[in-house]
Enzyme design. Structure first.
Site, PDB file in Angstrom:
ATOM      1  N   SER A  20       0.829  -1.205   0.000  1.00 53.62           N
ATOM      2  CA  SER A  20       0.000   0.000   0.000  1.00 53.62           C
ATOM      3  C   SER A  20       0.868   1.261   0.000  1.00 53.62           C
ATOM      4  CB  SER A  20      -0.891  -0.011   1.246  1.00 53.62           C
ATOM      5  OG  SER A  20      -1.676   1.150   1.284  1.00 53.62           O
ATOM      6  N   LYS A  44      -3.725   1.986  -2.225  1.00 53.65           N
ATOM      7  CA  LYS A  44      -3.265   3.118  -1.419  1.00 53.65           C
ATOM      8  C   LYS A  44      -4.177   3.304  -0.204  1.00 53.65           C
ATOM      9  CE  LYS A  44      -1.776   7.843  -1.835  1.00 53.65           C
ATOM     10  NZ  LYS A  44      -1.022   7.569  -0.600  1.00 53.65           N
ATOM     11  N   ASN A  68       9.165   9.074   3.507  1.00 53.88           N
ATOM     12  CA  ASN A  68       8.008   9.742   2.914  1.00 53.88           C
ATOM     13  C   ASN A  68       7.126  10.260   4.031  1.00 53.88           C
ATOM     14  OD1 ASN A  68       5.044   8.587   2.987  1.00 53.88           O
ATOM     15  ND2 ASN A  68       6.412   6.817   3.168  1.00 53.88           N
ATOM     16  N   LEU A  72      -1.248  10.024   3.926  1.00 56.41           N
ATOM     17  CA  LEU A  72      -2.530   9.393   3.556  1.00 56.41           C
ATOM     18  C   LEU A  72      -3.361  10.224   2.593  1.00 56.41           C
ATOM     19  CD1 LEU A  72      -3.662   7.854   6.972  1.00 56.41           C
ATOM     20  CD2 LEU A  72      -2.789   6.639   4.973  1.00 56.41           C
ATOM     21  N   ASN A  99      -6.667  -1.080   1.818  1.00 59.10           N
ATOM     22  CA  ASN A  99      -5.917  -0.639   2.989  1.00 59.10           C
ATOM     23  C   ASN A  99      -6.647   0.560   3.597  1.00 59.10           C
ATOM     24  OD1 ASN A  99      -3.845   1.272   4.275  1.00 59.10           O
ATOM     25  ND2 ASN A  99      -2.683  -0.620   4.113  1.00 59.10           N
ATOM     26  N   CYS A 130       0.260   4.116  10.328  1.00 62.60           N
ATOM     27  CA  CYS A 130       0.773   5.220   9.507  1.00 62.60           C
ATOM     28  C   CYS A 130       1.475   6.229  10.409  1.00 62.60           C
ATOM     29  CB  CYS A 130      -0.342   5.916   8.741  1.00 62.60           C
ATOM     30  SG  CYS A 130       0.304   7.313   7.789  1.00 62.60           S
ATOM     31  N   GLY A 267       7.490  -2.716  -1.329  1.00 65.96           N
ATOM     32  CA  GLY A 267       7.080  -1.317  -1.191  1.00 65.96           C
ATOM     33  C   GLY A 267       7.974  -0.353  -1.917  1.00 65.96           C
TER      34      GLY A 267
END
Lengths: 303, 243
Positions: A20, A44, A68, A72, A99, A130, A267
């Site tokens: 994701s 995503k 990064n 979101l 996700n 996250c 990823g």
């Protein structure tokens, strides 16, 4: 060589899944190769409402990886279910992993309920890890009680859909979090998400990413991911795991499976090489043969 | 978009810290001036996004400035070396938007991505005026090549050591063009868009992850919502850009 694996009854033709956040909603990648080669696709990260995410810069290069702080960015669950997944389905018939992230238990539940009700979604991946949003994501993945609360709330509204909980590496005791999710009814686990990190621009004397901190991923985190997958596998015997973190070649896939992963997510490697997943899938049979593996299922969690 | 291996034919300085590299290989994915390529450099995790200055069926030229360790390594690469490059990235400029007379305003290295645009416009019979801004005479690049295309060229320098002294906006005509294109530092492009008397477009820059639209690492705000600079841009219409 047998490469097919199963995640809670969902069949994957091979264990390789783009992770994701590194593959958009799939359609963005259609120009590079036939997505039907993939074992599955993890979409995503999606939230109930649309999100812009963090301001730029969102990217900082690091040795063997990057930070990064996208935060979101996504068009919201309604657009993902109504537009993104139907568009993907026109070019891809394999398993789809939705996700889902949130900022409250209620938000996780309602977003997962919507995703779970979509027949084109095969697996729900609950992102409680996250590192790039405040008051959500990783806050739920940092303590066993909160992780369990989200897990049981999601399980209650997603009958019949496998629910995987995606865990953060930014914790002291991954085994305790993994067990808490398993006890709360998780059908599986995905780990690891990115490692919280930072870079500083010496010229401006400021953090490189506008959000100050971000998630570090890439080849450098493979050893951390292997260790945590192995710890989670031992903490939760029999619970399927999608191993993620630093995977860049077929040998890494085999290592991740031996550590305890039934399927393996790729990823950051997609960001430096858009052909990465296709290349790794092509490399797998020869890599397996080299180590005398004739069925990938035979090596899962042997360590 | 395409991934391919290229052979370096030349890699020569154009100005202090600025180099032009000629890469021989498959250029079929490049379709418009203003598009860019993403160059893999050994020892660095991410690729380096660099605009295409010009291309033909055999090779392409990219112009880059040494701004960090990656581009420093690039500057020391020698002919014969091969490079893994993603090509045909980004949307590029819309040469068809200009119907008669174009104004192109560049700043510094921004002269490179507008070069093939100017070439297309001249070939399409458009009148092309190029205003090129640089810090000083030593930094001037590509001016003679723009002239050779048949464009009218005005060089502006901050210190007055070449051409008019001042800013590119000081040299902008009040009318006489039906469309403008700009590429350069953000503050310059903002001023150009504010002063322009016609519609136009600007090429934005942002720190990128993938360069091909999958990571959402370079998203900017626009009038029509979030857009990825690498894949939805880098060129955006003036009215779309939120400065």
């Amino acid at each position: 060589m047998v490469s097919e694996v199963k995640l809670c009854g969902v069949s994957l033709k091979n264990p390789v899944i783009p992770a994701s956040g590194t593959f958009g909603f799939g359609t963005e990648m259609a120009g590079w190769y036939d997505l039907n080669q993939l074992g599955a696709i993890s979409l995503k990260g999606t939230t109930l409402e649309p999100r812009f995410g963090n301001e730029c810069p969102r990217i900082a290069e690091c040795p063997e990886g990057l930070i990064n702080s996208v935060g979101l960015q996504n068009p919201g669950i309604k657009a993902v279910l109504g537009e993104k997944i139907p568009a993907l389905r026109k070019i891809y018939s394999g398993p789809v992993i939705a996700n889902i992230s949130g900022f409250s238990v209620e938000e996780y539940a309602s977003c997962c309920a919507a995703a779970g009700a979509c027949e084109d979604v095969d697996i729900i991946e609950v992102n409680i890890s996250c590192p790039n949003v405040h008051g959500g994501g990783m806050a739920f993945g940092s303590n066993p009680e909160a992780a369990a609360e989200v897990t049981s709330a999601v399980k209650a509204v997603c009958p019949g859909k496998p629910v995987f909980v995606k865990l953060s590496p930014n914790v002291t005791d991954i085994a305790a979090i993994a067990r808490a999710c398993a006890d709360a009814g998780a059908d599986g686990l995905t780990l690891i998400n990115t490692v919280l990190g930072m870079r500083i621009d010496l010229k401006t004397r400021r953090p490189v990413v506008a959000a100050r901190y971000g998630g570090f991923s890439g080849r450098a985190i493979l050893p951390i991911a292997l260790r945590m997958v192995n710890q989670a596998a031992h903490a939760c015997p029999g619970l399927p795991i999608m191993g993620c973190g630093g995977v860049s070649c077929a040998d890494d896939v085999l290592e991740m499976m031996m550590a305890g992963a039934t399927a393996v997510q790729v990823g950051a490697e997609n960001l430096r090489d858009p052909m990465a997943c296709s290349r790794i899938i092509a490399e797998l049979p020869a890599a397996a043969a080299k180590y005398g593996i004739d069925d990938l299922n035979s090596i899962v969690g042997i360590i | 978009m395409k991934q391919a291996c290229y052979t370096i034919e030349s890699n020569l300085p154009l100005a202090p810290g600025v180099y032009r590299m000629c890469l021989v290989g498959d250029t079929s994915a490049i379709t418009a001036g203003g598009q860019f390529v993403d160059v893999a450099i050994g020892g660095f995790f991410l690729r380096r996004p660099i605009a295409v200055q010009k291309w033909d069926s055999r090779s392409m030229h990219i112009v880059y400035k040494v701004v960090g360790k990656g581009t420093e390594v690039m500057s020391r690469m020698t002919p014969g070396q091969s490079l893994d490059v993603l090509t045909g990235l980004g949307n590029g400029f819309d040469a068809g938007a200009c119907k008669a007379s174009a104004l192109i305003v560049s700043g510094g290295l921004g002269a490179s991505p507008v070069f093939s645009l100017a070439k297309s416009l001249v070939e399409a019979g458009r009148k092309v005026e190029v205003i090129m801004g640089f810090n000083s005479a030593a930094d001037v690049i590509l001016a003679d090549e723009f002239k050779a295309l048949g464009a009218s060229v005005d060089v502006v320098t901050m210190d007055g050591s070449c051409g008019l002294k001042g800013l590119v906006t000081d040299a902008m005509p009040s009318d006489g063009y039906d469309y403008f294109y700009t590429c350069g530092p953000k503050v310059m492009m903002k001023a150009v868009c504010a002063k322009a008397s016609a519609p136009g477009e600007a090429s934005l820059e942002e720190r990128m992850g993938c360069g091909c639209g999958i990571c959402y690492g370079c998203t900017c705000h626009t009038a029509s919502g979030p857009k990825r600079v690498c894949a939805d841009g880098p060129v955006f219409k003036k009215e779309e850009i939120i400065w």
